[in-house]
Design a protein around this motif. Structure first.
Motif, PDB file in Angstrom:
ATOM      1  N   VAL A 240     -11.474 101.657 126.184  1.00 12.23           N
ATOM      2  CA  VAL A 240     -11.853 102.889 125.501  1.00 12.23           C
ATOM      3  C   VAL A 240     -13.352 102.880 125.224  1.00 12.23           C
ATOM      4  O   VAL A 240     -13.889 101.894 124.727  1.00 12.23           O
ATOM      5  N   ASP A 241     -14.029 103.987 125.537  1.00  8.95           N
ATOM      6  CA  ASP A 241     -15.459 104.087 125.265  1.00  8.95           C
ATOM      7  C   ASP A 241     -15.709 104.078 123.759  1.00  8.95           C
ATOM      8  O   ASP A 241     -14.994 104.722 122.994  1.00  8.95           O
ATOM      9  N   SER A 242     -16.736 103.361 123.326  1.00 12.40           N
ATOM     10  CA  SER A 242     -17.095 103.326 121.914  1.00 12.40           C
ATOM     11  C   SER A 242     -18.107 104.429 121.633  1.00 12.40           C
ATOM     12  O   SER A 242     -19.240 104.384 122.113  1.00 12.40           O
ATOM     13  N   LEU A 243     -17.705 105.422 120.855  1.00 12.82           N
ATOM     14  CA  LEU A 243     -18.564 106.567 120.553  1.00 12.82           C
ATOM     15  C   LEU A 243     -18.997 106.592 119.089  1.00 12.82           C
ATOM     16  O   LEU A 243     -19.556 107.584 118.632  1.00 12.82           O
ATOM     17  N   VAL A 244     -18.748 105.527 118.362  1.00 10.59           N
ATOM     18  CA  VAL A 244     -19.045 105.504 116.930  1.00 10.59           C
ATOM     19  C   VAL A 244     -20.548 105.594 116.673  1.00 10.59           C
ATOM     20  O   VAL A 244     -21.012 106.430 115.894  1.00 10.59           O
ATOM     21  N   ALA A 245     -21.336 104.740 117.313  1.00  8.33           N
ATOM     22  CA  ALA A 245     -22.789 104.773 117.104  1.00  8.33           C
ATOM     23  C   ALA A 245     -23.408 106.087 117.593  1.00  8.33           C
ATOM     24  O   ALA A 245     -24.251 106.660 116.891  1.00  8.33           O
ATOM     25  N   PRO A 246     -23.016 106.598 118.768  1.00  8.08           N
ATOM     26  CA  PRO A 246     -23.534 107.907 119.184  1.00  8.08           C
ATOM     27  C   PRO A 246     -23.219 109.020 118.188  1.00  8.08           C
ATOM     28  O   PRO A 246     -24.079 109.864 117.905  1.00  8.08           O
ATOM     29  N   LEU A 247     -22.018 109.029 117.631  1.00  6.76           N
ATOM     30  CA  LEU A 247     -21.671 110.052 116.644  1.00  6.76           C
ATOM     31  C   LEU A 247     -22.477 109.882 115.357  1.00  6.76           C
ATOM     32  O   LEU A 247     -22.881 110.870 114.737  1.00  6.76           O
ATOM     33  N   SER A 248     -22.738 108.645 114.973  1.00  9.44           N
ATOM     34  CA  SER A 248     -23.577 108.409 113.792  1.00  9.44           C
ATOM     35  C   SER A 248     -24.992 108.920 114.030  1.00  9.44           C
ATOM     36  O   SER A 248     -25.612 109.515 113.133  1.00  9.44           O
ATOM     37  N   LEU A 249     -25.501 108.692 115.227  1.00  8.90           N
ATOM     38  CA  LEU A 249     -26.838 109.190 115.576  1.00  8.90           C
ATOM     39  C   LEU A 249     -26.873 110.712 115.528  1.00  8.90           C
ATOM     40  O   LEU A 249     -27.814 111.313 114.987  1.00  8.90           O
ATOM     41  N   VAL A 250     -25.852 111.346 116.069  1.00 10.67           N
ATOM     42  CA  VAL A 250     -25.769 112.810 116.039  1.00 10.67           C
ATOM     43  C   VAL A 250     -25.675 113.312 114.603  1.00 10.67           C
ATOM     44  O   VAL A 250     -26.298 114.315 114.227  1.00 10.67           O
ATOM     45  N   ASN A 251     -24.908 112.620 113.759  1.00 13.71           N
ATOM     46  CA  ASN A 251     -24.840 112.966 112.329  1.00 13.71           C
ATOM     47  C   ASN A 251     -26.227 112.961 111.704  1.00 13.71           C
ATOM     48  O   ASN A 251     -26.604 113.867 110.955  1.00 13.71           O
ATOM     49  N   ALA A 252     -26.989 111.907 112.014  1.00  9.85           N
ATOM     50  CA  ALA A 252     -28.335 111.788 111.459  1.00  9.85           C
ATOM     51  C   ALA A 252     -29.226 112.933 111.931  1.00  9.85           C
ATOM     52  O   ALA A 252     -30.020 113.483 111.158  1.00  9.85           O
ATOM     53  N   LEU A 253     -29.110 113.303 113.200  1.00  4.21           N
ATOM     54  CA  LEU A 253     -29.890 114.432 113.727  1.00  4.21           C
ATOM     55  C   LEU A 253     -29.571 115.717 112.977  1.00  4.21           C
ATOM     56  O   LEU A 253     -30.468 116.459 112.578  1.00  4.21           O
ATOM     57  N   VAL A 254     -28.278 115.989 112.791  1.00  8.49           N
ATOM     58  CA  VAL A 254     -27.857 117.219 112.119  1.00  8.49           C
ATOM     59  C   VAL A 254     -28.376 117.253 110.686  1.00  8.49           C
ATOM     60  O   VAL A 254     -28.903 118.274 110.223  1.00  8.49           O
ATOM     61  N   VAL A 255     -28.247 116.140 109.978  1.00  7.15           N
ATOM     62  CA  VAL A 255     -28.709 116.085 108.582  1.00  7.15           C
ATOM     63  C   VAL A 255     -30.222 116.289 108.517  1.00  7.15           C
ATOM     64  O   VAL A 255     -30.728 117.046 107.683  1.00  7.15           O
ATOM     65  N   ALA A 256     -30.953 115.623 109.420  1.00  2.00           N
ATOM     66  CA  ALA A 256     -32.415 115.735 109.421  1.00  2.00           C
ATOM     67  C   ALA A 256     -32.860 117.167 109.722  1.00  2.00           C
ATOM     68  O   ALA A 256     -33.769 117.699 109.067  1.00  2.00           O
ATOM     69  N   VAL A 257     -32.220 117.812 110.693  1.00  7.27           N
ATOM     70  CA  VAL A 257     -32.550 119.206 111.019  1.00  7.27           C
ATOM     71  C   VAL A 257     -32.194 120.112 109.846  1.00  7.27           C
ATOM     72  O   VAL A 257     -32.968 121.002 109.461  1.00  7.27           O
ATOM     73  N   GLY A 258     -31.019 119.887 109.266  1.00  5.43           N
ATOM     74  CA  GLY A 258     -30.573 120.720 108.153  1.00  5.43           C
ATOM     75  C   GLY A 258     -31.502 120.653 106.958  1.00  5.43           C
ATOM     76  O   GLY A 258     -31.796 121.668 106.326  1.00  5.43           O
ATOM     77  N   LEU A 259     -31.987 119.453 106.663  1.00  5.53           N
ATOM     78  CA  LEU A 259     -32.876 119.301 105.504  1.00  5.53           C
ATOM     79  C   LEU A 259     -34.255 119.897 105.768  1.00  5.53           C
ATOM     80  O   LEU A 259     -34.923 120.365 104.845  1.00  5.53           O
ATOM     81  N   ARG A 260     -34.674 119.897 107.033  1.00  4.96           N
ATOM     82  CA  ARG A 260     -35.944 120.563 107.378  1.00  4.96           C
ATOM     83  C   ARG A 260     -35.815 122.082 107.210  1.00  4.96           C
ATOM     84  O   ARG A 260     -36.781 122.767 106.916  1.00  4.96           O
TER      85      ARG A 260
END
Length: 287
Positions: A240-260
Motif C-alpha cells: 500500500v502506498d504511504s500517503l500520510v506525509a504527502p497529506l500532511s504537507l498538503v494540510n500545511a499548504l492549505v493552512v498557510a494559504v488560508g492564513l495569508r
C-alpha cells in the motif's frame, strides 16, 4: 552521494575488486533486489550464509556510508520497478498487531524525514504561487488522486477557479486545454509514477504555466518540468502506498494559504456556516 539509481552500475564497476563473499552479496542483490531492499544487514547475510560485518564492508566498498545508505539506494531503485504483486510478496509479517506497529512507525518516519528535508523557501514560494495564480489546476493519477482531490476541496473554499484534473467524461487534456502563463498547475505523483500526470505537466509547461510538483524525490520524473518542487516522503511499508506525509504537507499548504488570506475568506466561511445550519449539513450539537 550520487543518484540512487546508479546502484547496479556501482556493483558492476566494482565487481572485480570484490572478495568472494562480497561477490555473493552482489549477485544476490542483482537477482533479488526487491527482497534485499527490506532486509537488515544481518538478515541479508543470514539468507546467504555470510556475516553481517561482511555485508557492511560490502556497502563501504561500493562507496556508501554504511549499510543503511545502501539500503536506501535499493529502496529508491525499486520504487518504479516493483508491481503491486511483488510488493505483496515482500510482506512477510502476518501478525496483525505487528503490522499495525510497522505501518504506523513507517508513516511517522516519513513525516520526520519530510520535516527535515523539505525546502522551506520553496514552501513559501508555492504558497505565494497559489495566492497569485489566475487559475489553479491540480493533477494526480492513481492513488495520488486522493491527495489532489483533498487539496482541491480545501483550496476551493479559499480561492476561486481551482480545478482538479481527472479522468472522466472529458479527457484530462481537454480539461486543461486553456491553461496559460498566469496559471498554476500542481502535479502530484508518487511511486509508481503515472506517465499521464507527467504528460499533462509537459503540456502545461509548453503553454508557459507555472509548474509545482509534490513528489517523493528529486529524481522523480515529475521534477523534470517543475518550477518549484515540494518533497514528501512516501517510503512504503508494504504493497500500500504511504500517503500520510504527502497529506500532511498538503494540510500545511492549505493552512498557510488560508492564513495569508484570512480576512478575505472570513466572509466565505461565515456564509458557509449559515448554509450548513440552514440545510442541516452537519449534526447539531446537543443542547
Amino acid at each position: 552521494m550520487a543518484k540512487t539509481d546508479d546502484l547496479i552500475k556501482r556493483i558492476q564497476d566494482n565487481y572485480t575488486k570484490l572478495s568472494k563473499s562480497q561477490k555473493i552479496i552482489a549477485e544476490y542483490i542483482i537477482n533479488h533486489y526487491d527482497k534485499a531492499a527490506f532486509m537488515t544487514a544481518a538478515k541479508l547475510g543470514a539468507s546467504i550464509n555470510i556475516s553481517e560485518s561482511t555485508v557492511v564492508r560490502f556497502a563501504n566498498t561500493l562507496g556508501y556510508n554504511g549499510y543503511p545508505e545502501l539500503q536506501n539506494a535499493l529502496q529508491e531503485l525499486i520504487k518504479n520497478k516493483l508491481t503491486t504483486v511483488q510488493r505483496l510478496e515482500m510482506t512477510e509479517e502476518t501478525d496483525e498487531i505487528a503490522i499495525l506497529n510497522n505501518v504506523l512507525k513507517a508513516d511517522i518516519e516519513n513525516i520526520k524525514e519530510t520535516i527535515n528535508e523539505i525546502n522551506k523557501d520553496d514552501f513559501r514560494r508555492v504558497v505565494s504561487d497559489i495566492i497569485n495564480a489566475t487559475k489553479i489546476y491540480i493533477i494526480g493519477s492513481r492513488s495520488s488522486i486522493v491527495i489532489a482531490e483533498y487539496l482541491g476541496f480545501y483550496l476551493n473554499l479559499i480561492r476561486e477557479n481551482v480545478s482538479v484534473v481527472k479522468a472522466g467524461v472529458s479527457d484530462v487534456f481537454e480539461q486543461i486545454l486553456r491553461v496559460s502563463e498566469n496559471d498554476l498547475v500542481i502535479g502530484i505523483g508518487f511511486p509508481r509514477y503515472s506517465k499521464r500526470t507527467l504528460d499533462v505537466l509537459k503540456y502545461a509547461k509548453s503553454q508557459n504555466a507555472k509548474i509545482v510538483t509534490i513528489t517523493d524525490s528529486l529524481i522523480s520524473p515529475l521534477t523534470s518540468v517543475a518550477d518549484e518542487i515540494l518533497i514528501a516522503k512516501s517510503n512504503m511499508a508494504s504493497f500500500v502506498d504511504s500517503l500520510v506525509a504527502p497529506l500532511s504537507l498538503v494540510n500545511a499548504l492549505v493552512v498557510a494559504v488560508g492564513l495569508r488570506e484570512k480576512e478575505k475568506i472570513a466572509d466565505t466561511f461565515e456564509k458557509l456556516e449559515s448554509i450548513w445550519d440552514e440545510y442541516g449539513v452537519y449534526f447539531s450539537k446537543p443542547n
